[in-house]
Design a protein around this motif. Structure first.
Motif, mmCIF file in Angstrom:
data_model
loop_
_atom_site.group_PDB
_atom_site.id
_atom_site.type_symbol
_atom_site.label_atom_id
_atom_site.label_comp_id
_atom_site.label_asym_id
_atom_site.label_seq_id
_atom_site.Cartn_x
_atom_site.Cartn_y
_atom_site.Cartn_z
ATOM 1 N N VAL B 95 0.685 -1.190 0.106
ATOM 2 C CA VAL B 95 0.123 -0.123 0.059
ATOM 3 C C VAL B 95 0.872 1.080 -0.078
ATOM 4 O O VAL B 95 0.725 2.313 -0.946
ATOM 5 N N LEU B 96 1.825 1.363 0.670
ATOM 6 C CA LEU B 96 3.083 2.427 0.792
ATOM 7 C C LEU B 96 3.502 2.645 -0.633
ATOM 8 O O LEU B 96 3.753 3.953 -0.844
ATOM 9 N N MET B 97 3.660 1.701 -1.258
ATOM 10 C CA MET B 97 4.125 1.895 -2.839
ATOM 11 C C MET B 97 3.336 2.913 -3.635
ATOM 12 O O MET B 97 3.914 3.914 -4.382
ATOM 13 N N GLY B 98 2.036 3.127 -3.015
ATOM 14 C CA GLY B 98 1.081 4.056 -3.686
ATOM 15 C C GLY B 98 1.423 5.433 -3.526
ATOM 16 O O GLY B 98 1.178 6.438 -4.148
ATOM 17 N N ARG B 99 2.435 5.741 -2.077
ATOM 18 C CA ARG B 99 2.819 6.977 -1.889
ATOM 19 C C ARG B 99 3.983 7.381 -2.578
ATOM 20 O O ARG B 99 4.339 8.533 -2.210
ATOM 21 N N TYR B 100 4.673 6.574 -3.306
ATOM 22 C CA TYR B 100 6.113 6.926 -3.570
ATOM 23 C C TYR B 100 5.989 8.049 -4.532
ATOM 24 O O TYR B 100 7.121 8.639 -4.467
ATOM 25 N N GLY B 101 5.130 8.012 -5.367
ATOM 26 C CA GLY B 101 5.166 9.350 -6.174
ATOM 27 C C GLY B 101 4.889 10.524 -5.460
ATOM 28 O O GLY B 101 5.563 11.580 -5.944
ATOM 29 N N HIS B 102 4.257 10.683 -4.485
ATOM 30 C CA HIS B 102 3.965 11.941 -3.607
ATOM 31 C C HIS B 102 5.240 12.150 -3.098
ATOM 32 O O HIS B 102 5.788 13.263 -2.820
ATOM 33 N N ILE B 103 5.975 10.924 -2.245
ATOM 34 C CA ILE B 103 7.167 11.098 -1.307
ATOM 35 C C ILE B 103 8.290 11.613 -2.401
ATOM 36 O O ILE B 103 8.971 12.564 -1.918
ATOM 37 N N GLY B 104 8.463 11.134 -3.731
ATOM 38 C CA GLY B 104 9.494 11.734 -4.525
ATOM 39 C C GLY B 104 10.957 10.770 -4.233
ATOM 40 O O GLY B 104 11.149 10.155 -3.092
ATOM 41 N N MET B 105 11.725 11.051 -5.381
ATOM 42 C CA MET B 105 12.941 10.261 -5.539
ATOM 43 C C MET B 105 13.844 10.931 -4.161
ATOM 44 O O MET B 105 13.833 11.778 -3.803
ATOM 45 N N PHE B 106 14.884 10.009 -3.703
ATOM 46 C CA PHE B 106 15.642 10.207 -2.855
ATOM 47 C C PHE B 106 15.063 10.469 -1.370
ATOM 48 O O PHE B 106 15.989 11.216 -0.613
ATOM 49 N N LYS B 107 13.735 10.578 -1.179
ATOM 50 C CA LYS B 107 13.495 10.926 -0.090
ATOM 51 C C LYS B 107 12.670 9.782 0.849
ATOM 52 O O LYS B 107 12.356 8.862 0.224
ATOM 53 N N ARG B 108 12.681 9.967 2.114
ATOM 54 C CA ARG B 108 12.426 8.735 3.025
ATOM 55 C C ARG B 108 11.039 8.679 3.143
ATOM 56 O O ARG B 108 10.271 9.825 3.118
ATOM 57 N N ILE B 109 10.583 7.454 3.508
ATOM 58 C CA ILE B 109 9.070 7.541 3.737
ATOM 59 C C ILE B 109 8.903 7.956 5.379
ATOM 60 O O ILE B 109 9.486 7.807 6.129
ATOM 61 N N LYS B 110 7.828 8.923 5.320
ATOM 62 C CA LYS B 110 7.703 9.427 6.788
ATOM 63 C C LYS B 110 6.434 8.820 7.386
ATOM 64 O O LYS B 110 5.776 7.909 6.874
ATOM 65 N N LYS B 111 6.299 9.171 8.749
ATOM 66 C CA LYS B 111 5.331 8.384 9.470
ATOM 67 C C LYS B 111 4.010 8.590 8.966
ATOM 68 O O LYS B 111 3.259 7.796 9.052
ATOM 69 N N LYS B 112 3.712 9.852 8.445
ATOM 70 C CA LYS B 112 2.246 10.320 8.272
ATOM 71 C C LYS B 112 2.071 9.531 7.008
ATOM 72 O O LYS B 112 0.688 9.106 6.695
ATOM 73 N N ASP B 113 3.053 9.213 5.960
ATOM 74 C CA ASP B 113 2.686 8.255 5.062
ATOM 75 C C ASP B 113 2.409 6.569 5.267
ATOM 76 O O ASP B 113 1.436 6.184 4.906
ATOM 77 N N LYS B 114 3.040 6.231 6.394
ATOM 78 C CA LYS B 114 2.703 5.040 6.970
ATOM 79 C C LYS B 114 1.386 5.115 7.530
ATOM 80 O O LYS B 114 0.507 3.948 7.572
ATOM 81 N N GLN B 115 1.146 6.120 8.265
ATOM 82 C CA GLN B 115 -0.320 6.266 8.912
ATOM 83 C C GLN B 115 -1.538 6.146 7.629
ATOM 84 O O GLN B 115 -2.311 5.432 8.057
ATOM 85 N N LEU B 116 -1.019 6.756 6.772
ATOM 86 C CA LEU B 116 -2.072 7.007 5.533
ATOM 87 C C LEU B 116 -2.276 5.525 5.221
ATOM 88 O O LEU B 116 -3.524 5.141 4.558
#
Lengths: 296, 250
Positions: B95-116
């Protein structure tokens, strides 16, 4: 450092460098292309030598990286123009490797580069081929090269961790998110080429395939976590090198050979005994399932 | 306002035309079924629109902009059979993979992404499976995970390739309810669909396709016997005999 310690350090560096790279290859079902690249980089090394007249690290890496990526491009191209994919790999692999062998004969006898050396390597000689800078002995060249490639590959994997994960699991989604999947593919091919060249001196083209594929395949049986699989693959590669060196000293046999055999042994152990995916645990689960069905 | 405009898309596979001159515009807030026989180019159309495969001609605009500029407004659900479910990962991670576009390259996954991502799993009733290895999920559960991933993309236009293939009836019902909610929120959804029986009740728009569009528009005007005959040819009569999907009884 003692002679034995340098050999163990070299082996461990081969194990971890090939381990992290190979884990990605296994997940992408690209084990065969590693086999191809590990041979065709010979052409890159020979070309680099003919141009620079030296066996220096950087030109060799560039030459090998270029030929490795060329191999991947040619395989992809033949594949998409209707040649059966196994045959495509076979054709490219043998032609480019043979070209390397032919060109090798242009190189004089005085140079430390020949077919047998390229295929088998000789880790026992590694500690003697040292790098001296400003009069100071800095240790074996192979260790520096392997250390450099390990740091490079690790940096690439950490930088593109998410992107490698999604483009391996679901390339279509990755592409729709705008992730450059083709770039990542060729980047990985470059990493495979670098790992191969760096490992050439010590284990050679044939055994490097074992170090690339077997630790990854073993880690795959042991974990259900992408990051852990890469880390475990490195640990298994390093462990196989240490165990292999032990066997080689004990039985007085080829060091690189027993390192690769140790990889095979660790894989066999995992194949039968892995708690989740092992043959024994699967058999046990089926048996206890049948028992519970019978009693209910 | 049109959410998606497709102009003159053609795709060629091995010199055989797979799609020819496809033109249509999808209004915002619609739920469109892409219908057609096997080999009609339904999946090919989605892939060509999303630029996953090369097209020999054509243009796509999303909210009147080139697609490249609007990638984060697009959600895609590929066919479940197209990914490797033995991949070492768990449901939450997919499910988190769906956030990768919003997170962007070279950036880490944030807590709020995991919560979402966790919230999205909960919305499809899969929260208790977050840590489950994906190969241990049933077909319906895997499809729910894919749907949660689409949710996490928080897109405005969704493309779904046969989302109902191989899922149980309860999952299908829950999924179509969710798609209809998206529609009411003003999202635009395009679904490659196989089951002619459910077309009328699921979709407000239809694209009938057989290499080239046969008809596009509101379902009650396009999903007609004549159009289906054109799209399916001889295969339709067998289908029609056994079913009442055209709402004509019988």
């Amino acid at each position: 450092m003692t002679y034995g310690a340098w050999i163990i350090l070299t082996g461990v560096l081969v194990g971890v460098t090939c381990g992290i790279t190979g884990a990605l290859l296994v997940l992408r079902k690209m084990a065969m292309i590693a086999d191809a690249i590990s041979h065709t980089v010979l052409l890159g090394i020979v070309l680099a030598f003919l141009v620079t007249q030296s066996l220096n690290g950087l030109p060799m890496l560039i030459g090998a990286g270029a030929v490795g990526i060329l191999t991947a491009i040619l395989v992809q191209w033949l594949d998409s123009s209707g040649v059966q994919s196994g045959a495509a790999i076979g054709v490219v692999f043998t032609s480019l490797f043979a070209l390397g062998v032919v060109m090798l004969s242009f190189i004089g006898d005085g140079v430390h580069l020949d077919v047998e050396h390229a295929l088998m390597g000789e880790i026992a000689y590694v500690p003697w081929d040292t790098w001296t800078y400003a009069g100071i002995n800095l240790g074996p060249k192979a260790v520096w090269m392997l250390g450099g490639v390990f740091i490079l590959n690790l940096t690439i994997i950490l930088l593109f961790f998410k992107e490698f994960k999604v483009s391996t699991f679901d390339p279509q989604l990755a592409a729709s998110l705008g992730i450059p999947i083709l770039f990542l593919h060729y980047l990985l091919m470059g990493m495979v080429s670098f790992s191969t060249v760096a490992s050439f001196d010590s284990v050679g083209a044939i055994l490097v395939v074992a170090m690339l594929i077997v630790p990854g395949a073993t880690a795959y049986l042991l974990t259900d976590h992408f990051g852990w699989m890469i880390a475990l693959s490195a640990i298994i590669g390093a462990l196989a090198s240490i165990i292999g060196y032990g066997f080689a000293v004990w039985l007085d046999v080829s060091i690189a050979g027993s390192m690769a055999v140790s990889c095979g042994l660790l894989f066999t152990l995992a194949f039968f005994l892995s708690p989740k995916h092992g043959v024994v645990s699967k058999w046990w689960k089926r048996k206890s399932f049948r028992k519970s069905m019978a009693t209910s | 306002m049109n959410a998606l405009t497709v102009k003159n898309i053609s795709v060629t596979y091995d010199k055989q035309p797979a799609l020819e001159q496809v033109n249509f515009s999808v209004p915002q807030g619609s739920l469109t079924g892409i219908i057609g026989p096997n080999g009609a180019g339904k999946s090919t159309l989605i892939k060509a629109v999303l630029q996953l495969i090369p097209k020999s001609s054509g243009e796509v605009s999303v909210y009147e902009n080139p697609l490249k500029r609007e990638r984060n407004r697009i959600g895609y659900v590929p066919q479940r059979s197209e990914v490797d479910w033995d991949f070492p990962t768990n449901a939450l991670d997919v499910v988190l993979m769906g956030r990768y576009g919003h997170i962007g390259m070279f950036k880490r996954i944030k807590k709020k992404d995991k919560q979402l991502a966790a919230d999205c799993l909960a919305k499809v009733g899969m929260d208790s499976f977050a840590d489950r290895q994906i190969s241990q999920l049933s077909g319906g559960q895997q499809q729910r995970v894919f749907l949660a991933r689409a949710l996490s993309q928080n897109a405005d236009i969704y493309f779904m390739d046969e989302p109902f293939a191989g899922v149980d009836a309860a999952t299908e019902k829950a999924m179509i309810k969710l798609l209809q909610e998206w529609k009411e929120e003003g999202k635009t959804v395009l679904v490659v669909h196989h089951d002619l029986q459910t077309v009328r009740s699921y979709f407000d728009h239809c694209l009938l396709l057989n290499k080239t569009p046969i008809a596009f528009g509101p379902t009650d005007r396009t999903f007609t016997y004549d159009n289906l005959q054109k799209a399916y040819g001889g295969a339709l009569s067998i289908l029609a005999q056994e079913s009442s999907f055209l709402g004509r009884g019988g």
